[in-house]
Write a protein that holds these residues in place. Structure first.
Motif, PDB file in Angstrom:
ATOM      1  N   ASN A 123      -1.493  15.749 -21.334  1.00  0.00           N
ATOM      2  CA  ASN A 123      -1.336  15.665 -19.878  1.00  0.00           C
ATOM      3  C   ASN A 123      -0.170  14.737 -19.571  1.00  0.00           C
ATOM      4  OD1 ASN A 123      -3.497  17.280 -19.175  1.00  0.00           O
ATOM      5  ND2 ASN A 123      -4.960  15.590 -19.214  1.00  0.00           N
ATOM      6  N   THR A 124       1.038  15.224 -19.763  1.00  0.00           N
ATOM      7  CA  THR A 124       2.206  14.342 -19.647  1.00  0.00           C
ATOM      8  C   THR A 124       2.359  13.767 -18.229  1.00  0.00           C
ATOM      9  OG1 THR A 124       3.479  16.339 -19.406  1.00  0.00           O
ATOM     10  CG2 THR A 124       3.575  15.272 -21.546  1.00  0.00           C
ATOM     11  N   GLU A 125       1.917  14.536 -17.255  1.00  0.00           N
ATOM     12  CA  GLU A 125       2.026  14.056 -15.877  1.00  0.00           C
ATOM     13  C   GLU A 125       1.196  12.791 -15.681  1.00  0.00           C
ATOM     14  OE1 GLU A 125       1.061  15.923 -11.596  1.00  0.00           O
ATOM     15  OE2 GLU A 125       1.502  17.347 -13.210  1.00  0.00           O
ATOM     16  N   TYR A 126      -0.013  12.779 -16.257  1.00  0.00           N
ATOM     17  CA  TYR A 126      -0.873  11.591 -16.152  1.00  0.00           C
ATOM     18  C   TYR A 126      -0.356  10.473 -17.050  1.00  0.00           C
ATOM     19  CZ  TYR A 126      -4.270  14.494 -13.684  1.00  0.00           C
ATOM     20  OH  TYR A 126      -4.871  15.311 -12.777  1.00  0.00           O
ATOM     21  N   LEU A 127       0.100  10.847 -18.256  1.00  0.00           N
ATOM     22  CA  LEU A 127       0.609   9.820 -19.179  1.00  0.00           C
ATOM     23  C   LEU A 127       1.791   9.079 -18.557  1.00  0.00           C
ATOM     24  CD1 LEU A 127       0.413  11.752 -22.578  1.00  0.00           C
ATOM     25  CD2 LEU A 127      -0.921   9.734 -21.950  1.00  0.00           C
ATOM     26  N   ALA A 128       2.597   9.799 -17.808  1.00  0.00           N
ATOM     27  CA  ALA A 128       3.781   9.188 -17.193  1.00  0.00           C
ATOM     28  C   ALA A 128       3.402   8.184 -16.117  1.00  0.00           C
ATOM     29  CB  ALA A 128       4.678  10.269 -16.604  1.00  0.00           C
ATOM     30  N   ARG A 129       2.122   8.200 -15.722  1.00  0.00           N
ATOM     31  CA  ARG A 129       1.674   7.258 -14.686  1.00  0.00           C
ATOM     32  C   ARG A 129       0.658   6.253 -15.211  1.00  0.00           C
ATOM     33  NH1 ARG A 129      -0.896  10.530 -10.642  1.00  0.00           N
ATOM     34  NH2 ARG A 129      -0.111  12.457 -11.491  1.00  0.00           N
ATOM     35  N   GLN A 130       0.344   6.323 -16.521  1.00  0.00           N
ATOM     36  CA  GLN A 130      -0.698   5.431 -17.043  1.00  0.00           C
ATOM     37  C   GLN A 130      -0.122   4.055 -17.381  1.00  0.00           C
ATOM     38  OE1 GLN A 130      -3.418   6.918 -20.044  1.00  0.00           O
ATOM     39  NE2 GLN A 130      -4.567   5.007 -19.984  1.00  0.00           N
ATOM     40  N   TYR A 131      -0.013   3.257 -16.359  1.00  0.00           N
ATOM     41  CA  TYR A 131       0.559   1.919 -16.493  1.00  0.00           C
ATOM     42  C   TYR A 131      -0.358   0.958 -15.743  1.00  0.00           C
ATOM     43  CZ  TYR A 131       4.396  -1.319 -17.238  1.00  0.00           C
ATOM     44  OH  TYR A 131       5.164  -2.358 -17.667  1.00  0.00           O
ATOM     45  N   PRO A 132      -0.516  -0.281 -16.211  1.00  0.00           N
ATOM     46  CA  PRO A 132      -1.481  -1.169 -15.534  1.00  0.00           C
ATOM     47  C   PRO A 132      -1.045  -1.701 -14.172  1.00  0.00           C
ATOM     48  CG  PRO A 132      -0.467  -2.295 -17.381  1.00  0.00           C
ATOM     49  CD  PRO A 132       0.008  -0.883 -17.450  1.00  0.00           C
ATOM     50  N   VAL A 133       0.158  -1.301 -13.736  1.00  0.00           N
ATOM     51  CA  VAL A 133       0.605  -1.695 -12.393  1.00  0.00           C
ATOM     52  C   VAL A 133       1.146  -0.458 -11.684  1.00  0.00           C
ATOM     53  CG1 VAL A 133       2.228  -3.101 -11.050  1.00  0.00           C
ATOM     54  CG2 VAL A 133       1.331  -3.977 -13.196  1.00  0.00           C
ATOM     55  N   LEU A 134       0.642  -0.186 -10.511  1.00  0.00           N
ATOM     56  CA  LEU A 134       1.210   0.881  -9.687  1.00  0.00           C
ATOM     57  C   LEU A 134       1.832   0.200  -8.477  1.00  0.00           C
ATOM     58  CD1 LEU A 134      -1.572   3.628  -9.833  1.00  0.00           C
ATOM     59  CD2 LEU A 134       0.595   3.580 -11.061  1.00  0.00           C
ATOM     60  N   PRO A 135       3.135   0.366  -8.283  1.00  0.00           N
ATOM     61  CA  PRO A 135       3.793  -0.382  -7.208  1.00  0.00           C
ATOM     62  C   PRO A 135       3.377   0.082  -5.821  1.00  0.00           C
ATOM     63  CG  PRO A 135       5.318   1.172  -8.202  1.00  0.00           C
ATOM     64  CD  PRO A 135       4.047   1.249  -8.995  1.00  0.00           C
ATOM     65  N   GLU A 136       3.639  -0.788  -4.858  1.00  0.00           N
ATOM     66  CA  GLU A 136       3.366  -0.454  -3.465  1.00  0.00           C
ATOM     67  C   GLU A 136       4.413   0.566  -2.986  1.00  0.00           C
ATOM     68  OE1 GLU A 136       4.389  -3.642  -0.893  1.00  0.00           O
ATOM     69  OE2 GLU A 136       3.803  -2.486   0.869  1.00  0.00           O
ATOM     70  N   GLY A 137       4.016   1.432  -2.094  1.00  0.00           N
ATOM     71  CA  GLY A 137       5.000   2.363  -1.536  1.00  0.00           C
ATOM     72  C   GLY A 137       4.340   3.559  -0.909  1.00  0.00           C
ATOM     73  N   ASP A 138       5.043   4.210   0.039  1.00  0.00           N
ATOM     74  CA  ASP A 138       4.527   5.402   0.720  1.00  0.00           C
ATOM     75  C   ASP A 138       3.147   5.183   1.317  1.00  0.00           C
ATOM     76  OD1 ASP A 138       6.745   7.030   0.104  1.00  0.00           O
ATOM     77  OD2 ASP A 138       5.927   7.464  -1.883  1.00  0.00           O
ATOM     78  N   GLY A 139       2.879   3.997   1.835  1.00  0.00           N
ATOM     79  CA  GLY A 139       1.579   3.734   2.451  1.00  0.00           C
ATOM     80  C   GLY A 139       0.480   3.414   1.442  1.00  0.00           C
ATOM     81  N   LEU A 140       0.860   3.256   0.176  1.00  0.00           N
ATOM     82  CA  LEU A 140      -0.139   2.913  -0.850  1.00  0.00           C
ATOM     83  C   LEU A 140       0.023   1.450  -1.247  1.00  0.00           C
ATOM     84  CD1 LEU A 140       0.350   6.123  -2.999  1.00  0.00           C
ATOM     85  CD2 LEU A 140      -1.775   5.504  -1.829  1.00  0.00           C
ATOM     86  N   ALA A 141      -1.103   0.740  -1.387  1.00  0.00           N
ATOM     87  CA  ALA A 141      -1.039  -0.675  -1.776  1.00  0.00           C
ATOM     88  C   ALA A 141      -0.738  -0.794  -3.272  1.00  0.00           C
ATOM     89  CB  ALA A 141      -2.376  -1.339  -1.462  1.00  0.00           C
ATOM     90  N   LYS A 142      -0.196  -1.918  -3.686  1.00  0.00           N
ATOM     91  CA  LYS A 142       0.049  -2.172  -5.109  1.00  0.00           C
ATOM     92  C   LYS A 142      -1.300  -2.274  -5.826  1.00  0.00           C
ATOM     93  CE  LYS A 142       2.322  -5.544  -8.141  1.00  0.00           C
ATOM     94  NZ  LYS A 142       3.125  -6.770  -8.200  1.00  0.00           N
ATOM     95  N   LYS A 143      -1.420  -1.637  -7.011  1.00  0.00           N
ATOM     96  CA  LYS A 143      -2.691  -1.687  -7.745  1.00  0.00           C
ATOM     97  C   LYS A 143      -2.459  -2.227  -9.149  1.00  0.00           C
ATOM     98  CE  LYS A 143      -4.907   2.034  -5.306  1.00  0.00           C
ATOM     99  NZ  LYS A 143      -3.716   2.694  -4.784  1.00  0.00           N
ATOM    100  N   VAL A 144      -3.354  -3.131  -9.574  1.00  0.00           N
ATOM    101  CA  VAL A 144      -3.183  -3.750 -10.894  1.00  0.00           C
ATOM    102  C   VAL A 144      -4.502  -3.781 -11.674  1.00  0.00           C
ATOM    103  CG1 VAL A 144      -1.305  -5.234 -10.046  1.00  0.00           C
ATOM    104  CG2 VAL A 144      -3.624  -6.122 -10.066  1.00  0.00           C
ATOM    105  N   LYS A 145      -4.363  -3.856 -13.016  1.00  0.00           N
ATOM    106  CA  LYS A 145      -5.536  -3.909 -13.896  1.00  0.00           C
ATOM    107  C   LYS A 145      -5.397  -5.097 -14.858  1.00  0.00           C
ATOM    108  CE  LYS A 145      -5.842   1.127 -13.868  1.00  0.00           C
ATOM    109  NZ  LYS A 145      -5.653   2.369 -14.651  1.00  0.00           N
ATOM    110  N   PRO A 146      -5.747  -6.306 -14.409  1.00  0.00           N
ATOM    111  CA  PRO A 146      -5.517  -7.486 -15.260  1.00  0.00           C
ATOM    112  C   PRO A 146      -6.351  -7.526 -16.545  1.00  0.00           C
ATOM    113  CG  PRO A 146      -5.872  -8.108 -12.962  1.00  0.00           C
ATOM    114  CD  PRO A 146      -6.245  -6.671 -13.073  1.00  0.00           C
ATOM    115  N   PHE A 147      -7.397  -6.694 -16.654  1.00  0.00           N
ATOM    116  CA  PHE A 147      -8.217  -6.674 -17.885  1.00  0.00           C
ATOM    117  C   PHE A 147      -7.842  -5.526 -18.819  1.00  0.00           C
ATOM    118  CE2 PHE A 147     -12.324  -8.991 -16.229  1.00  0.00           C
ATOM    119  CZ  PHE A 147     -11.629 -10.184 -16.246  1.00  0.00           C
ATOM    120  N   CYS A 148      -6.655  -4.945 -18.607  1.00  0.00           N
ATOM    121  CA  CYS A 148      -6.304  -3.765 -19.408  1.00  0.00           C
ATOM    122  C   CYS A 148      -6.228  -4.065 -20.902  1.00  0.00           C
ATOM    123  CB  CYS A 148      -4.992  -3.158 -18.907  1.00  0.00           C
ATOM    124  SG  CYS A 148      -3.591  -4.273 -19.069  1.00  0.00           S
TER     125      CYS A 148
END
Ligand code: Q46
Ligand code: ZN
Ligand code: ZN
Length: 299
Positions: free
Chosen positions: A176-201
């Motif tokens: 699932n390359t589309e998902y793999l390309a987004r599997q990061y412990p930080v998703l930046p803020e943008g387009d009305g979406l809040a920044k999301k983080v996973k400090p226990f990754c």
């Protein structure tokens, strides 16, 4: 076999084979919190000036995360989403509220029954599909909404290394390359979406469980009843069997993915165009967001 803490030589039962580390309770807590801080720094998840909203289910991971962030000095409030699952949701909310009092921080509570109009089991009947197929969408929707409403700059979730490697293995086995390309412990803020983080990754489930128990965190021990037999639980079991034979496999699998594979595939796909939902104004890829579409079907 009894081992000695590498810091103070006290006898201890805590041994982390993948780190070749024996620690007493006190030094374990210090190690755990400083590893959390190192992860936060490594991925630039947050700073002291951020206002953080921690998604707290009442389980060991999310409560431990809230505890660790507050102890590390972060300005962190909680958000609990009551899914309306009989017994499980009542107990989860109760434990989360008690914990909020213990850490002395504000807790926001979303009731799916009130905020959406139906409980998760009710929606499942209407949608004629399993709860887990839409529950995540609802949770993300309300997390984002409450973060923006409350002026929070970062949303933190308690996903641990076991969660991340199970998803990584699933996505790799299915390419699932589309998902793999987004599997990061930080998703930046943008387009009305809040920044999301996973400090226990980078923390295993066992490590957060040790931390929760040592620190007297009263969490809900039972899993959500709908988690039984889920795909990720099967992957977690298989990975844990491999980990037992070859300690360090999970952390290597994840860290090496982030270091070697992720940089090659990130941005390999065009980012989807995000607009605003015609009904609620929240971010979506189509004219009406998934949550509003569910609302229409449920009305
Ligand atoms: S809460 Fe929701 Fe999970 Fe329960 S219904 Fe499924 S997705 S298992 S993390
Ligand atoms: Zn010690
Ligand atoms: Zn909408």
């Amino acid at each position: 076999m009894k081992r000695k803490c590498i810091k103070c030589s006290k006898e201890t039962g805590i041994y982390l084979p993948h780190h070749r580390l024996a620690l007493c309770q006190e030094h374990y807590t210090a190690w755990f919190e400083s590893r959390t801080q190192r992860t936060i720094t490594e991925f630039r998840m947050m700073t002291g000036s951020d206002k953080i909203l921690v998604a707290v289910s009442g389980g060991k991971d999310s409560l431990s995360l809230w505890n660790a962030l507050v102890k590390l000095g972060y300005d962190a409030d909680g958000l609990h989403i009551n899914l309306g699952i009989p017994e499980y949701s009542e107990l989860s909310q109760k434990k989360t509220q008690e914990f909020a009092e213990r850490v002395g921080r504000k807790l926001h509570v979303v009731e799916i029954k009130t905020d959406f109009g139906r409980t998760i089991p009710e929606i499942s009947k209407i949608e004629r599909r399993p709860p887990c197929s839409f529950c995540g969408t609802l949770k993300r929707y309300f997390m984002n909404l409450y973060a923006k409403k409350g002026g929070y700059t970062v949303v933190a979730t308690g996903h641990n290394l076991d969660d991340e490697t199970a998803v990584l293995m699933l996505n790799t086995l299915n390419w699932n390359t589309e998902y793999l390309a987004r599997q990061y412990p930080v998703l930046p803020e943008g387009d009305g979406l809040a920044k999301k983080v996973k400090p226990f990754c980078k923390m295993t489930e066992k490590e957060t469980a040790f931390y929760a128990v040592i620190n007297g965190i009263d969490f809900v021990e039972d899993e959500c009843p709908f988690a039984v037999g889920s795909t990720t639980i099967i992957y977690k079991k298989i990975l844990s069997q491999i980990e037992q034979k070859f300690p360090g496999t999970k952390i290597r699998f994840y860290s090496e993915f982030l270091a070697k594979m992720y940089p090659m595939i990130r941005g390999s796909r065009e980012a989807p165009k995000i607009g605003k939902c015609n009904m609620c104004g929240e971010p979506t890829q189509s004219s009406i967001c998934l949550v509003c579409r569910m609302k229409i079907r449920a009305s």
